[in-house]
Write an enzyme that holds these catalytic residues in place. Sequence first.
Site, short mmCIF file in Angstrom:
data_model
loop_
_atom_site.label_atom_id
_atom_site.label_comp_id
_atom_site.label_asym_id
_atom_site.label_seq_id
_atom_site.Cartn_x
_atom_site.Cartn_y
_atom_site.Cartn_z
N ARG A 169 -2.10 8.31 6.50
CA ARG A 169 -3.05 9.07 6.23
C ARG A 169 -4.51 8.50 6.98
O ARG A 169 -5.34 9.60 7.21
CB ARG A 169 -3.31 9.03 4.56
CG ARG A 169 -2.40 9.88 3.77
CD ARG A 169 -2.69 9.67 2.29
NE ARG A 169 -2.63 8.18 1.93
CZ ARG A 169 -1.50 7.65 1.47
NH1 ARG A 169 -0.26 8.33 1.40
NH2 ARG A 169 -1.63 6.16 1.12
N GLU B 187 2.06 -7.08 -4.10
CA GLU B 187 2.21 -7.52 -5.23
C GLU B 187 3.71 -8.03 -5.44
O GLU B 187 4.02 -9.24 -6.15
CB GLU B 187 1.95 -6.56 -6.52
CG GLU B 187 1.88 -7.07 -7.79
CD GLU B 187 1.68 -5.97 -8.77
OE1 GLU B 187 1.07 -4.71 -8.24
OE2 GLU B 187 1.32 -5.95 -9.98
P1 AMP Z 1 -4.29 -2.13 0.06
O1 AMP Z 1 -3.44 -2.95 1.20
O2 AMP Z 1 -3.95 -2.62 -1.09
O3 AMP Z 1 -5.77 -2.13 0.42
O4 AMP Z 1 -3.64 -0.56 0.06
C1 AMP Z 1 -4.32 0.29 1.05
C2 AMP Z 1 -3.23 1.32 1.52
O5 AMP Z 1 -2.43 1.44 0.47
C3 AMP Z 1 -3.87 2.45 2.01
O6 AMP Z 1 -3.17 2.84 3.16
C4 AMP Z 1 -3.86 3.39 0.85
O7 AMP Z 1 -3.28 4.80 1.12
C5 AMP Z 1 -2.72 2.81 0.16
N1 AMP Z 1 -3.05 3.07 -1.36
C6 AMP Z 1 -2.96 1.81 -2.14
N2 AMP Z 1 -3.48 1.80 -3.39
C7 AMP Z 1 -3.37 3.25 -3.49
C8 AMP Z 1 -4.12 4.20 -4.53
N3 AMP Z 1 -4.14 3.84 -5.75
N4 AMP Z 1 -3.83 5.38 -4.35
C9 AMP Z 1 -3.64 5.97 -3.09
N5 AMP Z 1 -3.43 5.28 -2.04
C10 AMP Z 1 -3.09 3.68 -2.30
#
Ligand code: AMP
Length: 177
Positions: free
Chosen positions: A64, A101
């Site tokens: 995205r 996780e």
């Molecule tokens: P993080 O590494 O935990 O910051 O996760 C970020 C990536 O995971 C991004 O590319 C987001 O598109 C996706 N992502 C993580 N959690 C969500 C969520 N609750 N809703 C949508 N996309 C998420």
Amino acid sequence: MSLEAGNDLESLIRIIPDFPKKGIQFLDLTTLFKDPAGLRKVIDLFYDKYKGKEISQVVGIEARGFVVASALAYRLGCGVSLIRKPGKLPAETISKSYALEYGTNEIHIHKDAVDKGEKVLLIDDLLATGGTMAAAVELLERLEAEIVGIAFIVELGFLNGSEKLGKYPIHTLIHKD
Ligand code: AMP
């Protein structure tokens, strides 16, 4: 949620409970991307923030992040580079693994995607725990790029992901506490 940009952007995001697994509230940005005015507003807001900063590459994170990165790069008149999952980029890459996780993820960038000293903006749709963007930052640091900023459409503030992104200025359009 609080919004810098007005309520309309937030209302275009669809929330899917229990995706991809139970307990996760997934913020589906495809409903924002498919809305012409919504997509234009996202790009215009980022453009106003980053114009004049001499950015020469917008670096987007699969998948995205690519939507925003390419449209914004076009507006800024600069290039776009891709950070992708393993096995997708055809030339020589550098990579970074990071913990989730459960299990691990890995992201790659072409070794020659960005020149030493080049001014880059890193962009993704959403900041959750910050693991993905922190890994992307490390890749750009290894390429010796100058990271001018890090941008997201949405930040899930309660996960404190921004703490992983250290010294770089973060800009987010929608903050969810
Ligand atoms: P993080 O590494 O935990 O910051 O996760 C970020 C990536 O995971 C991004 O590319 C987001 O598109 C996706 N992502 C993580 N959690 C969500 C969520 N609750 N809703 C949508 N996309 C998420």
